[in-house]
Design an enzyme around this catalytic site. Structure first.
Site, PDB file in Angstrom:
ATOM      1  N   LYS A  41       0.647  -1.200   0.004  1.00  0.00           N
ATOM      2  CA  LYS A  41      -0.050   0.128   0.001  1.00  0.00           C
ATOM      3  C   LYS A  41       0.752   1.347   0.121  1.00  0.00           C
ATOM      4  CE  LYS A  41      -2.253  -0.868   3.823  1.00  0.00           C
ATOM      5  NZ  LYS A  41      -1.642  -2.217   4.227  1.00  0.00           N
TER       6      LYS A  41
ATOM      7  N   ARG B  12      -9.243   1.359   9.352  1.00  0.00           N
ATOM      8  CA  ARG B  12      -8.999  -0.264   9.401  1.00  0.00           C
ATOM      9  C   ARG B  12     -10.099  -0.714  10.668  1.00  0.00           C
ATOM     10  NH1 ARG B  12      -2.936   0.807   9.300  1.00  0.00           N
ATOM     11  NH2 ARG B  12      -1.917  -1.369   9.257  1.00  0.00           N
TER      12      ARG B  12
ATOM     13  N   ARG C 293      11.234  -6.324   4.370  1.00  0.00           N
ATOM     14  CA  ARG C 293      10.833  -4.998   3.978  1.00  0.00           C
ATOM     15  C   ARG C 293      11.992  -4.308   4.858  1.00  0.00           C
ATOM     16  NH1 ARG C 293       5.084  -2.558   5.081  1.00  0.00           N
ATOM     17  NH2 ARG C 293       5.387  -2.929   7.124  1.00  0.00           N
TER      18      ARG C 293
ATOM     19  N   ARG D  73      11.391  -2.381  10.269  1.00  0.00           N
ATOM     20  CA  ARG D  73      10.565  -1.890  11.068  1.00  0.00           C
ATOM     21  C   ARG D  73      10.435  -2.562  12.705  1.00  0.00           C
ATOM     22  NH1 ARG D  73       5.187   0.081   8.198  1.00  0.00           N
ATOM     23  NH2 ARG D  73       4.333  -1.120   9.787  1.00  0.00           N
TER      24      ARG D  73
ATOM     25  N   ARG E 297      -0.602  -8.896  13.581  1.00  0.00           N
ATOM     26  CA  ARG E 297      -1.076  -8.159  12.442  1.00  0.00           C
ATOM     27  C   ARG E 297      -2.049  -8.482  11.308  1.00  0.00           C
ATOM     28  NH1 ARG E 297       4.300  -5.593  10.765  1.00  0.00           N
ATOM     29  NH2 ARG E 297       3.097  -4.052   9.575  1.00  0.00           N
TER      30      ARG E 297
END
Ligand code: AMP
Length: 209
Positions: A13, A88, A122, A155, A166
């Site tokens: 996203k 969300r 990531r 992260r 998550r």
């Protein structure tokens, strides 16, 4: 264009929001990035939000909604915006509808088993927050941001245990929003591909831009 980008963590996203933002000349509003900045600055909101983000849980609606309200009231949002990571929950979606008229909602779909692989690779720029992947979206120079030369870091919430939380939170609390927007006739869906360029092509086609 007032857009919402939906999809599980790791769907891409942030990367697609950046590209759409450039193309449409409207700002991207990433609630995750705003919250991480508040944590970095050690504000009251940041201190409060940190315990949720570090466990992969959602930050309470009241905190996030007031943050978004304030951001959407800024002049640069007057001709449109791209929301990345908001709404969300159904409550957030309903509140957003009461604030403004969303033009289009794009959902990027990715299978659960792929998310873990994607998020563990990531990397994010410590300075400008641009997003990279060690396999699928490499910077020109390893560990260095192409855009600003900042250091690329992993992260805090991209650990295996937090990623699993998550994903569960996404299925429970965020997925119902897909139907919410589908019933408003605003939803477009694309498959998130491994190659970022392929996903961008699918996204732009789905939006007819
Ligand atoms: P993201 O960068 O979008 O993956 O968001 C990272 C984390 O920030 C999430 O796992 C949540 O803890 C928090 N967060 C971001 N956006 C929201 C939101 N709309 N509602 C609640 N929590 C959020």
């Amino acid at each position: 264009m007032k857009m919402v980008l939906l999809g599980p963590p790791g769907a891409g996203k942030g990367t697609q929001a950046e590209r759409l933002s450039k193309h449409l000349d409207v700002p991207t509003i990433s609630t995750g990035a705003i919250i991480r900045n508040e944590i970095k600055e050690k504000t009251q909101l940041g201190v409060e939000a940190h315990k949720y983000i570090s466990e992969g849980k959602l930050v309470p609606d009241s905190l996030v909604i007031s943050m978004v309200k304030e951001r959407l009231s800024k002049p640069d949002c007057s001709k449109g915006f791209i929301l990345d990571g908001f709404p969300r929950t159904i409550e957030q979606a309903q509140t957003l509808d009461s604030m403004t008229d969303i033009t289009k909602v794009l959902c990027i779909k990715v299978k659960d088993e792929e998310i873990l692989n994607r998020l563990s690779g990531r990397r994010e720029c410590k300075v400008c927050r641009a997003s990279y992947h060690i396999m699928y979206n490499k910077p020109a120079k390893e560990g260095i941001c192409d855009k600003c030369g900042g250091e690329l870091i992993c992260r805090e919430d991209d650990t295996v245990e937090t990623i699993k939380n998550r994903i569960a939170v996404y299925h429970e609390q965020t997925e119902p929003i897909i139907q919410y927007y589908a019933s408003q006739g605003k939803l477009a869906v694309v498959e998130g591909r491994d190659d970022v360029e392929d996903t961008t092509k699918a996204v732009f086609e789905a939006l007819d831009i």
